[in-house]
Design an enzyme around this catalytic site. Sequence first.
Site, PDB file in Angstrom:
ATOM      1  CG  ASP A  31      -2.101   0.901   1.137  1.00 42.12           C
ATOM      2  OD1 ASP A  31      -1.897   2.115   0.934  1.00 42.12           O
ATOM      3  OD2 ASP A  31      -3.233   0.416   1.239  1.00 42.12           O
ATOM      4  N   GLY A  36      -4.741   4.927   2.649  1.00 43.73           N
ATOM      5  CA  GLY A  36      -4.746   3.994   3.772  1.00 43.73           C
ATOM      6  C   GLY A  36      -3.810   4.435   4.887  1.00 43.73           C
ATOM      7  CB  ALA A  76      -3.779  -1.074  -4.689  1.00 44.77           C
ATOM      8  CE1 TYR A 145     -13.045   3.189  -8.726  1.00 40.71           C
ATOM      9  CE2 TYR A 145     -15.278   2.713  -9.449  1.00 40.71           C
ATOM     10  CZ  TYR A 145     -14.236   2.506  -8.571  1.00 40.71           C
ATOM     11  OH  TYR A 145     -14.380   1.596  -7.551  1.00 40.71           O
TER      12      TYR A 145
END
Length: 311
Positions: A31, A36, A76, A145
């Site tokens: 990550d 996050g 991710a 997206y």
Amino acid sequence: MKALVTGGAGFIGSHLVDHLVEAGFDVVVVDDLSMGAISNIKHWEDVTIYVADVCNDEFMQQLLADERPDYIYFLAAIASVADSIERPAETHAVNHTAVFNLLEYIRQIQLPIKQFLFTSSAAVYGNLPELPKREDSRVAPVSPYAIDKYATERFVLAYGELYDLPTVCVRFFNVYGPRQNPSSPYSGVLSILTDCLKYQRPFTLFGDGSQTRDFVYIQDVIQALWLITEKRVQHEVINIANGSETSLNGIIKMYQEIAGQSLEIKQAEQRGGEVAHSVASIGKLARLDYSTEWPLRKGLTKYWEGERADA
Ligand code: NAD
Ligand code: UD1
């Protein structure tokens, strides 16, 4: 068993990591901490965490060669529809190219994985009138997206069939619950609403609030992911949702009742690339023995109680 979770310090990823650790897996997380945080991971001391970019192919290939995970969960992503409209090129690099390159590397080295799970989205269905959305409903992605999610899931499934890889795709609807990061204007609406209620801030409503979503609590999402792993589901697309449709106005009203507070609401123009109505058919998931344990009022009450305790 070893699992690699990309995006494992994020909202959904960190809950998945907790579950996998508790189920006895060795867990490796990649990550970049853009959304996050390591503190999201309950058992972080038992997890191998790489703070790195999934777009760094050299790094990712070395990681696979060294760690040789049995399970790969690809979470991710730039996770916001609105953010993808601001940053289409970055979105494409993370949400599509990084996944494709990893898959291609797995094929080249013939890594003997047990499951490769890609997290797609309800956004792929777009604005076609048919509701509820079944996995075989027509799709019409309307944002960078959604286009990237759809293109990537097609590659993930085709690689599965063509090269005999155990791949599977899930389409999450609107997931909510603790650890969803509210700090960006592009964060999930329920994390923003929670913040507004917690700190008595005005909430900006984009559009007239008649848009609908299928909100699903994080614990039900983890139940679904675990069933898909345990049953070794492959070569499928599966909706993960609650199976009920709620308007934004409806959820704002319900949340104010639960919190016992009223919100100041500011009206703004509807955002571009928006889906007007969204609700899932969860028949396929139900056939894997999934049952919703967190209807909306129960999930929202639990979420609010946890947030209030943190304040
Ligand atoms: P999130 O933003 O909390 O998690 C994504 C994680 O990926 C974050 O921890 C972030 O730091 C990390 N990340 C982003 N770019 C990265 C990069 N280049 N390299 C390494 N790490 C990177 O979002 P989430 O809600 O937990 O979403 C997880 C996945 O589920 C995403 O793929 C998202 O598109 C998908 N999804 C989420 C929802 C939802 O309602 N939350 C619905 C549909 C699909
Ligand atoms: C969300 C997810 C996306 C996922 C999709 C699946 C996030 C950030 N987005 O997108 O990853 O693929 O569900 O259905 O987790 N809104 C407001 N005010 C705000 C914020 C949002 O009115 O401050 C409105 C939006 O315009 C939209 C609705 O609330 O109509 C939901 O927005 P959002 O939480 O960003 O979700 P989606 O765009 O549905």
